[in-house]
Design a protein around this motif. Structure first.
Motif, short mmCIF file in Angstrom:
data_model
loop_
_atom_site.label_atom_id
_atom_site.label_comp_id
_atom_site.label_asym_id
_atom_site.label_seq_id
_atom_site.Cartn_x
_atom_site.Cartn_y
_atom_site.Cartn_z
N GLU A 381 0.97 -1.08 -0.07
CA GLU A 381 0.13 -0.08 -0.03
C GLU A 381 0.89 1.31 0.04
O GLU A 381 0.59 2.11 -0.57
CB GLU A 381 -0.88 -0.10 1.06
N LEU A 382 1.86 1.02 0.71
CA LEU A 382 2.74 2.27 0.90
C LEU A 382 3.68 2.56 -0.47
O LEU A 382 3.74 3.63 -0.86
CB LEU A 382 3.94 2.23 2.19
N GLU A 384 2.60 1.75 -3.35
CA GLU A 384 1.49 2.45 -4.30
C GLU A 384 1.27 3.76 -4.26
O GLU A 384 1.39 4.74 -5.00
CB GLU A 384 0.21 1.58 -4.32
N ALA A 385 1.32 4.39 -2.86
CA ALA A 385 0.83 5.60 -2.44
C ALA A 385 1.90 6.53 -2.77
O ALA A 385 1.95 7.54 -3.43
CB ALA A 385 0.78 5.52 -0.86
N ASP A 388 2.13 7.33 -6.41
CA ASP A 388 1.18 8.15 -6.74
C ASP A 388 1.73 9.76 -6.51
O ASP A 388 1.28 10.66 -6.90
CB ASP A 388 -0.36 7.81 -6.08
N GLU A 389 2.14 9.78 -5.18
CA GLU A 389 2.63 11.28 -4.83
C GLU A 389 3.58 11.66 -5.76
O GLU A 389 3.76 12.82 -6.09
CB GLU A 389 3.03 11.29 -3.38
N ARG A 436 10.46 7.79 2.79
CA ARG A 436 8.99 7.61 2.64
C ARG A 436 8.55 6.45 3.52
O ARG A 436 7.82 6.33 4.67
CB ARG A 436 8.00 7.33 1.44
#
Length: 465
Positions: A381-382, A384-385, A388-389, A436
């Motif tokens: 999930e991280l 992918e996030a 996106d950012e 991140r």
């Protein structure tokens, strides 16, 4: 937690090529090499991986058993310390000179040590040269197989190392994560439990023994203003808030050129072994002169070993009286030591016993992170996030895509990320991913990111009916 590596000591009279052999084994120019006797006086050491086996090799100064020269006497003591510490000793001799009386004297001293011994007949550069070398003389020492080699050209060195590895019966290292075909997730059951091993390191006279005494609440260690009082790594058991710590006080690690006339120089190797055994390293800095070149080199060694790290700024009582603030100090040290910016920084006064136990509390929290297992769904999930950012860069005309991440090891946490073109990831983007991950999980320990190209699988064709 990695086990300490067996030590291989290179010993011999001056100017037989020990440092050249050391550099050949280390795979890089570590020791200064000159055609002048006595160039090496302090200890050089290097970790060596050979055919998946790991050892530490130590270069020693020229050994002259009968010399009454004060400096040579100190060099002899250092070499003797290396022999005492070693699992295997290599007697290096000069094939061009034949067996000398000094070689025999050194051999006799080594024989008394009772360690496995190998004879390396150096400067045998070619097969024709070997025909002129009186190898039978060296066999007469009674140490078993004699290895004719050329450290300068690499000839015959592999045979010597093979024999050493066989004698030590070393188990192979586990495969590196990038060598696996698919990321294999680390199991919860594999996580270690038990005492926390904490190594206390630093350059001389930063207050390591005073700090350990403050932790113990007793004057167990000799404390002196003379640098180099501690010459060995000493373990102590400390209990604090329900956790047990094995705290290792180590000798001060100084610049190589400063070691030349100091018997404690070989204790650097013992300090390195203490780091190998530890999960957390507390590196003490002197608040009155922190962030100097010696501090940077030592912290670089800790970072290379991938250990959890606490930067402990000692003698803070003195800095406070001079008007220093912790915020200013943090910013200055981060500028000077950016490669360990992830590590927590604590300010203590070992002399006044202020703040010392906070180091144990921080070490306990770091160990939890160091041993932690992170859920794969949360990791992805991280992944992918963060894309996106901030999308990955373009490589070969196509956007780099990160497909999947899994944790494959702990101590330190190690993650394998599959991508279509991992070589297209810039250093800037790799740092972005690391930051991140750190932010998401609050990581203050070293972490490793391994990027692999995803292997495309072709579906098998259905057989014709």
């Amino acid at each position: 937690m990695s086990a300490p590596r067996p030590v291989v000591a290179l010993v011999g009279r001056p100017n037989v090529g020990k440092s050249t052999l050391f550099n050949r084994l280390a795979g890089r120019r570590v020791a200064i090499v000159e055609d002048v006797p006595g160039v090496t006086r302090d200890r050089n050491y290097a970790d060596v991986i050979w055919e998946g086996r790991a050892v530490s090799v130590v270069d020693t100064g020229g050994f002259e058993p009968e010399s009454r020269d004060r400096l040579m006497s100190q060099v002899r003591e250092q070499a003797q310390l290396a022999v005492d510490e070693a699992s295997v000793v290599v007697l290096v001799v000069d094939g061009r000179d034949g067996l000398t009386s000094l070689d025999r004297a050194v051999a006799e001293l080594l024989r008394r040590a009772g360690k496995p011994l190998f004879v390396a007949v150096n400067k045998v550069d070619t097969a024709r040269t070997e025909e002129d070398v009186p190898l039978a003389e060296f066999y007469g020492l009674g140490f078993g197989e004699v290895h004719a080699l050329s450290a300068e050209h690499g000839r015959g060195v592999s045979g010597l190392v093979d024999a050493i590895v066989e004698k030590l019966a070393l188990p192979p290292l586990p495969p590196a994560p990038e060598e696996a075909d698919e990321p294999q997730e680390v199991s919860e059951e594999a996580r270690p439990v038990g005492d926390i091993r904490l190594a206390i390191v630093g350059r001389p006279n930063v207050g390591k023994s005073t700090f350990v005494n403050a932790l113990l609440g007793e004057e167990r260690f000799v404390v002196s203003d003379v640098p180099g009082t501690t010459r060995d790594a000493i373990d102590s058991l400390v209990a604090h808030k329900g956790r047990r710590f094995v705290v290792t006080d180590t000798a001060g690690i100084r610049r190589k050129r400063s070691i030349a006339q100091k018997v404690e120089s070989f204790s650097v190797v013992r300090a390195m072994k203490a780091m190998d055994q530890a999960e957390v390293v507390a590196c003490l800095l002197d608040a009155t002169e922190a962030g100097v070149e010696q501090d940077a080199r030592l912290l670089g060694l800790v970072a290379e070993k991938g250990k959890a790290l606490v930067i402990v700024v000692n003698k803070w009582d003195i800095a406070e009286r001079e008007g220093a603030t912790q915020d200013w100090y943090r910013k200055e040290l981060t500028k000077r030591l950016p490669f360990v910016a992830f590590a927590p920084m604590l300010f203590v006064s070992a002399k006044e016993r202020r703040g010392v136990h906070r180091v144990l509390e921080k070490a306990a929290r770091l160990v939890e992170q160091y041993r932690a297992r992170f859920p794969t769904p949360q990791l992805n999930e991280l992944l992918e996030a963060l894309q996106d950012e901030h999308p990955a860069p373009v490589a070969r005309g196509r956007r780099v895509k990160l497909y999947y991440v899994a944790q494959v090891a702990y101590a330190p946490p190690t993650f394998v990320i599959q991508a279509n073109h991992p070589d297209g990831l810039t250093d800037h983007y790799r740092r972005y991913i690391e930051n991140r991950f750190r932010d998401a999980f609050g990581l203050e320990v070293p972490m490793r990111l391994v990027f692999k190209e995803r292997q495309h699988r072709t579906r098998p064709r259905r057989p014709r009916e």
